[in-house]
Design a protein around this motif. Structure first.
Motif, PDB file in Angstrom:
ATOM      1  N   VAL A  49      52.261  36.759  26.215  1.00 44.65           N
ATOM      2  CA  VAL A  49      51.217  37.010  25.216  1.00 44.65           C
ATOM      3  C   VAL A  49      49.868  36.582  25.784  1.00 44.65           C
ATOM      4  O   VAL A  49      49.762  35.519  26.400  1.00 44.65           O
ATOM      5  CB  VAL A  49      51.486  36.242  23.903  1.00 44.65           C
ATOM      6  N   ALA A  50      48.844  37.418  25.571  1.00 43.76           N
ATOM      7  CA  ALA A  50      47.464  37.045  25.884  1.00 43.76           C
ATOM      8  C   ALA A  50      46.767  36.690  24.579  1.00 43.76           C
ATOM      9  O   ALA A  50      46.958  37.371  23.557  1.00 43.76           O
ATOM     10  CB  ALA A  50      46.736  38.193  26.580  1.00 43.76           C
ATOM     11  N   VAL A  51      45.986  35.623  24.592  1.00 42.41           N
ATOM     12  CA  VAL A  51      45.342  35.131  23.374  1.00 42.41           C
ATOM     13  C   VAL A  51      43.840  35.000  23.616  1.00 42.41           C
ATOM     14  O   VAL A  51      43.418  34.357  24.584  1.00 42.41           O
ATOM     15  CB  VAL A  51      45.921  33.767  22.942  1.00 42.41           C
ATOM     16  N   ILE A  52      43.052  35.616  22.748  1.00 40.08           N
ATOM     17  CA  ILE A  52      41.599  35.441  22.750  1.00 40.08           C
ATOM     18  C   ILE A  52      41.270  34.403  21.681  1.00 40.08           C
ATOM     19  O   ILE A  52      41.647  34.556  20.516  1.00 40.08           O
ATOM     20  CB  ILE A  52      40.878  36.769  22.474  1.00 40.08           C
ATOM     21  N   TYR A  80      40.647  46.897  14.602  1.00 40.05           N
ATOM     22  CA  TYR A  80      40.660  47.189  16.040  1.00 40.05           C
ATOM     23  C   TYR A  80      41.876  46.567  16.716  1.00 40.05           C
ATOM     24  O   TYR A  80      42.513  47.204  17.566  1.00 40.05           O
ATOM     25  CB  TYR A  80      39.365  46.682  16.675  1.00 40.05           C
ATOM     26  N   LEU A  81      42.214  45.336  16.365  1.00 39.67           N
ATOM     27  CA  LEU A  81      43.388  44.700  16.966  1.00 39.67           C
ATOM     28  C   LEU A  81      44.669  45.427  16.587  1.00 39.67           C
ATOM     29  O   LEU A  81      45.576  45.590  17.421  1.00 39.67           O
ATOM     30  CB  LEU A  81      43.467  43.234  16.536  1.00 39.67           C
ATOM     31  N   LEU A 117      39.447  31.785  14.896  1.00 37.43           N
ATOM     32  CA  LEU A 117      40.544  32.747  14.942  1.00 37.43           C
ATOM     33  C   LEU A 117      41.182  32.797  16.323  1.00 37.43           C
ATOM     34  O   LEU A 117      40.621  32.309  17.310  1.00 37.43           O
ATOM     35  CB  LEU A 117      40.049  34.139  14.535  1.00 37.43           C
ATOM     36  N   ARG A 118      42.373  33.375  16.337  1.00 36.62           N
ATOM     37  CA  ARG A 118      43.104  33.669  17.568  1.00 36.62           C
ATOM     38  C   ARG A 118      43.585  35.106  17.487  1.00 36.62           C
ATOM     39  O   ARG A 118      44.197  35.505  16.498  1.00 36.62           O
ATOM     40  CB  ARG A 118      44.299  32.735  17.752  1.00 36.62           C
ATOM     41  N   ALA A 119      43.307  35.871  18.519  1.00 40.24           N
ATOM     42  CA  ALA A 119      43.754  37.259  18.593  1.00 40.24           C
ATOM     43  C   ALA A 119      44.849  37.349  19.652  1.00 40.24           C
ATOM     44  O   ALA A 119      44.597  37.121  20.835  1.00 40.24           O
ATOM     45  CB  ALA A 119      42.598  38.179  18.939  1.00 40.24           C
ATOM     46  N   ASP A 128      39.982  42.662  29.153  1.00 37.30           N
ATOM     47  CA  ASP A 128      38.518  42.638  29.287  1.00 37.30           C
ATOM     48  C   ASP A 128      37.865  43.695  28.400  1.00 37.30           C
ATOM     49  O   ASP A 128      36.820  43.451  27.780  1.00 37.30           O
ATOM     50  CB  ASP A 128      38.121  42.852  30.743  1.00 37.30           C
ATOM     51  N   GLN A 129      38.480  44.862  28.335  1.00 32.72           N
ATOM     52  CA  GLN A 129      37.950  45.923  27.473  1.00 32.72           C
ATOM     53  C   GLN A 129      38.038  45.509  26.005  1.00 32.72           C
ATOM     54  O   GLN A 129      37.091  45.723  25.230  1.00 32.72           O
ATOM     55  CB  GLN A 129      38.757  47.204  27.713  1.00 32.72           C
ATOM     56  N   ILE A 130      39.138  44.901  25.624  1.00 33.61           N
ATOM     57  CA  ILE A 130      39.312  44.464  24.233  1.00 33.61           C
ATOM     58  C   ILE A 130      38.332  43.346  23.907  1.00 33.61           C
ATOM     59  O   ILE A 130      37.727  43.321  22.817  1.00 33.61           O
ATOM     60  CB  ILE A 130      40.764  44.022  24.004  1.00 33.61           C
TER      61      ILE A 130
END
Length: 265
Positions: A49-52, A80-81, A117-119, A128-130
């Protein structure tokens, strides 16, 4: 004569009882054998999982004005997510108010509401695009401390997580226990009966199980160090690692256990 025979029988009976008592003492007096068992194992795990990590802030002259702006921004972020197979996790929502008189050079509204928040996204998503699109939609706070807007400190905004780490650590512990048991069976004589199976017996009691990464890793809060995890008599210590790169994590485990072997009759 009859009295002598009765006395003789009594002596024989007493001797028999004494012999039985002595034999019982010999059996119960034998103590169990306690063995120390140790094993080593390793595994490689990868993030899935990648988390922003960050937040969205909105301001206004009045609280409801700021909250309304924030909800509209969050709706765009969530939509969008969803279109990119992501999930939005909302954390604390903080309301702040400037308590000093307004100055001509002030650019921020007096009232501001900040949503941390966490995405979460698939690890192979175009991160990077997101991230760029989320910034365009209103993501303006980065890292965990979304209230700290002073200074020029850079915050890691993307992290990588291993969701099934607990299950992988449990498998690693079982692997260590099996390795320890097999090594003990090979080096201990007269254990053919207890070493018949491949799996360690239930009597094998784990005293300590510790895991360490083979390489040092960058920490989101700063610094570089090994990641460590420990289980000692049922007590766990060690936080789940959040990696700053999509890289494999090679772990080595060491297990120490005790095997109590009861005496055989």
């Amino acid at each position: 004569m009859r009295t002598a025979r009765v006395a003789g029988r009594l002596v024989v009976a007493v001797l028999a009882l004494l012999m039985l008592h002595s034999a019982a003492q010999g059996q119960t007096g034998r103590s169990a054998q306690v063995y120390q068992v140790a094993g080593t194992c390793s595994v490689e795990v990868r993030p899935d999982v990648a988390v922003i990590v960050g937040g969205v802030a909105a301001g206004g002259l009045q609280p409801m004005e700021a909250v309304d702006k924030l909800e509209k921004q969050l709706a765009l972020v969530r939509g969008y997510l969803d279109s990119n197979r992501g999930q939005l996790q909302l954390l604390e929502r903080v309301r702040t108010l400037r308590n000093s008189p307004a100055r001509p050079q002030d650019t921020e509204s007096p009232f501001q509401v900040v949503q941390r928040l966490r995405a979460e996204l698939p690890v192979n998503a175009p991160i990077d695009q997101i991230l760029q699109r989320l910034i365009e939609l209103g993501l303006d706070r980065f890292g965990d401390d979304v209230l700290n807007t002073a200074g020029s400190r850079r915050e890691p905004v993307v992290r990588f997580v291993i969701r099934d780490l607990d299950a992988r650590l449990n498998d690693l512990q079982q692997s260590c226990a099996t390795a320890a048991w097999k090594a003990w069976c090979l080096t201990t004589p007269d254990v053919a009966g207890v070493c018949a199976g491949d799996k360690p017996p239930a009597e094998l009691q784990v005293q300590n199980f510790n895991v360490q990464s083979e390489e040092k890793i960058l920490r989101p809060d700063g610094g570089v160090n090994y990641w460590r995890f420990n289980v000692s008599r049922g007590q766990r210590s060690g936080e789940r690692p959040e990696l700053l790169g999509n890289v494999p994590l090679r772990l080595t485990g060491n297990l120490y256990a005790v095997y109590r072997r009861e005496p055989t009759l």
